[in-house]
Scaffold this active site. Structure first.
Site, mmCIF file in Angstrom:
data_model
loop_
_atom_site.group_PDB
_atom_site.id
_atom_site.type_symbol
_atom_site.label_atom_id
_atom_site.label_comp_id
_atom_site.label_asym_id
_atom_site.label_seq_id
_atom_site.Cartn_x
_atom_site.Cartn_y
_atom_site.Cartn_z
ATOM 1 N N GLU A 170 0.816 -1.218 0.000
ATOM 2 C CA GLU A 170 0.000 0.000 0.000
ATOM 3 C C GLU A 170 0.849 1.267 0.000
ATOM 4 O O GLU A 170 0.505 2.254 -0.658
ATOM 5 C CB GLU A 170 -0.918 -0.011 1.227
ATOM 6 C CG GLU A 170 -1.853 1.185 1.331
ATOM 7 C CD GLU A 170 -2.739 1.095 2.554
ATOM 8 O OE1 GLU A 170 -3.237 2.147 2.995
ATOM 9 O OE2 GLU A 170 -2.931 -0.013 3.083
ATOM 10 N N ASP A 171 1.964 1.257 0.730
ATOM 11 C CA ASP A 171 2.703 2.501 0.984
ATOM 12 C C ASP A 171 4.068 2.599 0.305
ATOM 13 O O ASP A 171 4.719 3.642 0.412
ATOM 14 C CB ASP A 171 2.905 2.688 2.495
ATOM 15 C CG ASP A 171 1.587 2.855 3.239
ATOM 16 O OD1 ASP A 171 0.600 3.275 2.607
ATOM 17 O OD2 ASP A 171 1.543 2.544 4.444
#
Length: 750
Positions: A92-93
């Protein structure tokens, strides 16, 4: 405030990793191969998150390390969960892809990480689309494939709630509302009670901090009583158990802040009147084959020494809860005049009580060679698959239906052939029919329950034998939806009516287009979305059906878009009692400087909003009636800002599913606008009571009452007063004054 330098950070990261590995060794005796896999995951996560910091200023790697530690120490998960927890934010990051995770760590870890990863972008086709709800849908669908997804989401959420202080206020409210809406019910259903309790405490801390601090202070003052209880209760029980040769552990606890508050609200009692504030847990070390008998023997010993409360006895051993919880529970009176709840269970039962359905799941994971017939986690996931498989539903509807499966008790009934069927409590004959087969439900006319004919609305009881009666001439009516209690039956009926309504679509579209044209409103997806939300409809088919049949006409559509004369909330959101709602519907006036005035302008000036929302009309929400001094939050609703109390359930549900609707709001200093608020009270009926109440309100407090209702039954008076209040201090002063009246049992704000 975070203050470590780079060298100290490296040492702290290593210390946290070492703590994690040591916990893994002690908890599930991880092998060298598992340690190597965990180290690879840690190294990848550390490198991927390098240079990234949390809002608190800490290195981001602190978070996945903490989530992994919670997974092991507080849930009891194994190495796969630790690896997945360390990697859960990498995709996600950072630039690491899911396929890279799959290549390095295998399919299962990649599947779990994907399930935990949030959806990046959701196309906002209409106002009712919710990014949070779409993420919920993804989590639930992933959970059906691997329960580790939801276990890790709970661990992730717990750590986020523990470190919420560094977030801005609106984010705190959004995350707390999400937690209340979905994660607390999930922890409850899985039997992870320690996590559930802590999440409840943290949500209350951020949404209702004044009440949280007040009750926490009251609990802190009971330390002396707790010591006395140990002397007069724990010591005698230890002596009895020792004399009878038991191996055991005794734990004690004081009720949590949230549990105290919930009981005070639900039961209408003061803190001093909570009789199960203290609890004791007796955990027996006995062989599995005799554990039931030994628990009852210990119960007999305790009840012979201390007087039990018969209404508070619970036998969850003979019939465990749906999540697998087993325990005997009794409440006894102690020599110092305090009730204490005592739980009696074995070590095996205690593990299940602490880890719930997770313990069943993990035991089967660790012992695949054993043929375990029942696994509550898998049974539950199988039940919810049918709910999630309906692809026509919106994400919000899917989540709403799923939540209905979380807070349920179950009953056991039998078919004519003696097969055991589990249904939610309060299930009806109609629910039973739909459980057996949808066609059986659609043509059900009643049932023989224990050989006696009962209607479709009859609520089943534990142990009854049910034979469904049908007729091909019978077809469902819309009233059936209010009869059924299960999501399965409700969805089958909705699908049936949806199919019936599709024939009205063309006519409804034509009529609605004419109404919108007449009102000069653009016929768009956004307009349809606003109408579905306003009229609480789940699909466009339902909307067109309501229009085609005349249930929604020009006046209703006009009100939906703020063109009508009535500007209150939609009737399904009204908070007040139905017989009296006409007294409270009109929110168009407030009192300014002690005089009745046009309220809209005065109310508009009462709130300060973020600059981007200053052009919006602003109203206090009638569901919670905030007054000056309450912590408040704005919610964008039908083109205006409704200002709610931060702990308002309506607001929390909205924030849980539509974070983009949240607006930071606060009271404008120096404004003195009296807003409509309400109080409810219960008192012993006596002559002159009403006169004293009105004297305090009107003369002592100088407040204007809008309406008052009273009902006296068998010497007890219950009433409700709607009045205009300048600020929270005035309201609290009024409540305190009314509490001191003779015979007053309860006074509370509504």
């Amino acid at each position: 405030m975070y203050t470590l330098d780079e060298e100290q950070e490296e040492l702290e990261i290593q210390r946290r990793y070492d703590e994690l590995i040591e916990t893994c060794r002690q908890t599930f005796h991880c092998t060298q191969r598992e340690e190597d896999e965990i180290f690879r995951a840690f190294s990848l996560a550390k490198k991927a998150h390098a240079g990234t910091r949390r809002k608190s200023g800490e290195p981001y790697i602190f978070h996945p390390l903490a989530v992994a530690l919670i997974a092991v120490r507080e849930v009891g998960l194994g190495s796969i969960a630790v690896v997945s927890a360390l990697l859960h934010d990498v995709v996600e990051d950072t630039d690491i892809t899911l396929e890279e995770i799959r290549t390095i760590f295998g399919d299962r870890v990649a599947t779990i990480v994907d399930g935990v990863t949030k959806i990046e972008d959701v196309i906002m086709m209409q106002q009712s689309v919710s990014k949070q709800a779409e993420n919920y849908r993804k989590i639930l669908l992933s959970m059906c494939n691997d329960a580790y997804v939801i276990f890790l989401k709970l661990c992730d959420r717990l750590h986020n709630m523990r470190t919420l202080d560094s977030m801005k206020d609106t984010k705190k409210l959004a995350i707390s509302s999400e937690t209340q809406y979905l994660y607390i019910p999930l922890a409850h259903r899985l039997g992870l009670y320690a996590i559930k309790t802590e999440l409840e405490e943290l949500v209350m801390k951020y949404t209702n901090p004044e009440k949280y601090n007040e009750i926490a202070a009251l609990i802190a003052q009971t330390e002396g009583t707790e010591l006395k209880l140990k002397e007069c209760l724990t010591a005698p029980i230890r002596q009895m158990l020792d004399e009878n040769g038991y191996k055991y552990t005794i734990k004690t606890r004081v009720k949590s802040v949230y549990s105290c508050w919930k009981k005070m609200v639900r039961k209408g009692v003061k803190f001093d009147e909570i009789f199960d504030l203290y609890a004791m847990r007796i955990i027996l070390d006995v062989p599995h084959e005799v554990e039931k008998q030994e628990c009852f023997k210990v119960y007999s010993l305790i009840s012979s020494k201390f007087s039990p409360n018969p209404s508070r006895f619970r036998d969850w051993i003979s019939q465990p809860k749906p999540n697998g919880y087993e325990s005997l529970q009794t409440t006894v009176m102690t020599p110092i005049g305090r009730w204490v709840e005592i739980q009696i269970r074995t070590e095996r039962m205690d593990l299940l009580a602490e880890k719930g359905m997770a313990a069943h799941f993990l035991y089967k994971e660790a012992h695949p060679e054993e043929n375990i017939e029942s696994n509550p986690v898998e049974e539950w996931l199988q039940q919810i698959r049918s709910t999630l498989e309906n692809s026509e539903k919106s994400a919000i509807d899917l989540v709403r239906d799923f939540r209905e499966t979380l807070y349920i008790n179950e009953i056991y009934v039998f078919t004519p052939k003696g097969d055991l069927i589990k249904l939610p409590s309060h299930s009806t004959v109609l629910d039973f029919a739909f459980y057996i087969h949808s066609d059986l439900g659609l043509h059900c006319i009643g049932a023989k329950v224990n050989a006696k004919v009962e209607p479709i609305s009859y609520r089943l009881r534990v142990g009854e034998q049910v034979q469904i009666l049908t007729s091909r001439k019978t077809l469902p009516s819309e009233e059936w939806i209010s009869i059924v209690q299960t999501a399965r039956a409700r969805e089958t009926l909705k699908d049936y009516f949806r199919d019936q309504r599709k024939g009205y679509r063309e006519e409804g579209e034509k009529v609605l287009a004419g109404i919108l044209k007449k009102l000069k409103i653009r016929n768009s997806l956004a307009a349809l979305g606003q109408m579905k939300s306003y009229f609480d409809l789940s699909s466009e088919v339902d909307l067109f059906y309501q229009v085609a049949t005349g249930r929604i006409g020009e006046q209703e559509v006009s009100e939906c878009f703020g063109r009508g004369g009535h500007k209150g909330v939609h009737p399904h959101n009204l908070y007040f009692l139905e017989p009296y709602k006409n007294l409270f519907d009109d929110q168009s006036t407030t009192i300014h400087a002690g005089k009745v005035a046009d309220g809209q302008g005065d109310v508009q000036r009462s709130f300060l909003l973020d600059e981007a929302y200053e052009r919006y009309a602003t109203e206090p929400a009638p569901c919670c009636n905030p007054v000056q001094g309450d912590r408040v939050v704005g919610i964008v609703t039908n083109g205006k800002i409704m200002v709610h109390r931060t702990n308002c359930k309506v607001a929390m549900d909205e924030m849980a599913s539509h974070e983009n609707h949240i607006v930071r709001a606060r009271w404008r200093p120096g404004e003195h606008v009296a807003l409509l608020s309400g109080i409810a009270f219960t008192a012993i009926d006596r002559k002159g009571l009403l006169q004293e109440i009105t004297r305090i309100v009107s003369e002592e407090m100088n407040m204007n009452m809008r309406a008052i209702t009273l009902e006296a039954v068998e010497g007890i008076v219950r009433g409700m007063i709607m009045l205009y209040v300048l600020d929270l201090d005035s309201l609290n002063h009024l409540l305190e004054s009314l509490e001191h009246l003779e015979g007053m049992e309860e006074v509370r704000r509504i």
